[in-house]
Design an enzyme around this catalytic site. Sequence first.
Site, mmCIF file in Angstrom:
data_model
loop_
_atom_site.group_PDB
_atom_site.id
_atom_site.type_symbol
_atom_site.label_atom_id
_atom_site.label_comp_id
_atom_site.label_asym_id
_atom_site.label_seq_id
_atom_site.Cartn_x
_atom_site.Cartn_y
_atom_site.Cartn_z
ATOM 1 N N SER A 25 -13.702 -3.148 14.741
ATOM 2 C CA SER A 25 -12.675 -4.164 14.539
ATOM 3 C C SER A 25 -11.325 -3.469 14.670
ATOM 4 O O SER A 25 -11.224 -2.254 14.498
ATOM 5 C CB SER A 25 -12.819 -4.848 13.180
ATOM 6 N N GLU A 27 -6.923 -3.600 13.986
ATOM 7 C CA GLU A 27 -5.847 -4.165 13.169
ATOM 8 C C GLU A 27 -4.520 -4.073 13.914
ATOM 9 O O GLU A 27 -4.183 -3.044 14.496
ATOM 10 C CB GLU A 27 -5.750 -3.421 11.836
ATOM 11 N N ASP A 119 2.027 -5.294 -1.906
ATOM 12 C CA ASP A 119 3.051 -4.462 -2.541
ATOM 13 C C ASP A 119 4.352 -5.250 -2.644
ATOM 14 O O ASP A 119 4.612 -6.169 -1.860
ATOM 15 C CB ASP A 119 3.290 -3.184 -1.733
ATOM 16 N N PHE A 228 3.742 8.722 5.668
ATOM 17 C CA PHE A 228 3.084 7.495 5.241
ATOM 18 C C PHE A 228 1.915 7.811 4.314
ATOM 19 O O PHE A 228 1.668 7.099 3.334
ATOM 20 C CB PHE A 228 2.606 6.711 6.462
ATOM 21 N N HIS A 278 -13.177 0.318 11.559
ATOM 22 C CA HIS A 278 -11.984 -0.525 11.641
ATOM 23 C C HIS A 278 -10.824 0.366 12.073
ATOM 24 O O HIS A 278 -10.451 1.307 11.362
ATOM 25 C CB HIS A 278 -11.690 -1.153 10.276
#
Length: 310
Positions: A25, A27, A119, A228, A278
């Site tokens: 999958s 994103e 968040d 990050f 993913h």
Amino acid sequence: MTEDQKADLLRPNLFATEAKDIKVSFEFFPPKTEQMEQTLWSSIRKLEPLQPEMVSVTYGAGGSTRERTHATVSRILKETTLTPAAHLTCVAASRGEVDDILRQYWDEGVRHIVALRGDMPTIGQAYTPHPEGYRNAADLVAGIRKIGDFDISVAAYPECHPDSPSLEADIDNLKRKIDAGANRAITQYFFDVDLYFRFLDRVLAAGIDVPIVPGIMPVTNFKMAKRFSEGCGTSVPHWLEHLFEGLDDRPAIRRHVAAVVAAEQCIRLYQGGVKNYHFYTLNRAELTLAICHILGIRPKWSIAAGESDD
């Protein structure tokens, strides 16, 4: 030649493993500008022939990208053969507002939701639920189940969510989300495969038996990835930093290294019995295409003529 050296010669190459029955999958995040939109849709079209199980579209902090997420999901549903999954959070919205969004998705034919706590809009601000909203992701999952028979994914954190006091507390929270009706969990990205398998052992011991899909993020920019990672609690191994040393101004080589590193990660996961992945594409198709090619996932039909590799 020593016996160990002979054994190394007889040991099959990592990529000699023939991966079968793999499901993937992808994103994406909704575009902010016209140029970003062109990049996104170019990537979607390039990855579409791989026929992923689904493609998810992210949601900004505080719901800042709500409209753009909805528009992207709707377009994917209408203009492609892909199955879109909409991210949805608890932040800055009442239950009524979230429920209305869910009903709209259902009426449009969207059946997959990625349910997240979310968040706060201000970086570093402690999470506070909306006074009239869903309290957390488990509460949101339960609410989604009341609206429709959605396929629901939730988040999991092999190295613990930054807001959790411990990994045990984090796994307890994951169990609450699954017990509320989630179908699977998708992990935060990680680089150490052993971390995932240790996490899986803990998850199974807690009685969680839904699929825990590993999140894979190819590193396009190491400095950005490291920054990050510090914010989301993902550890960055020294060997990974060493691989990207000296490549700041050599993007082509960076892409080659990134593809091999991520493909090796997937093969090691596959050798441990994992067949679902993913990919966090960052709206760029080339690395994900290269990794999937190495894994044996090839286009089911020809990519549109005239489109060159990035």
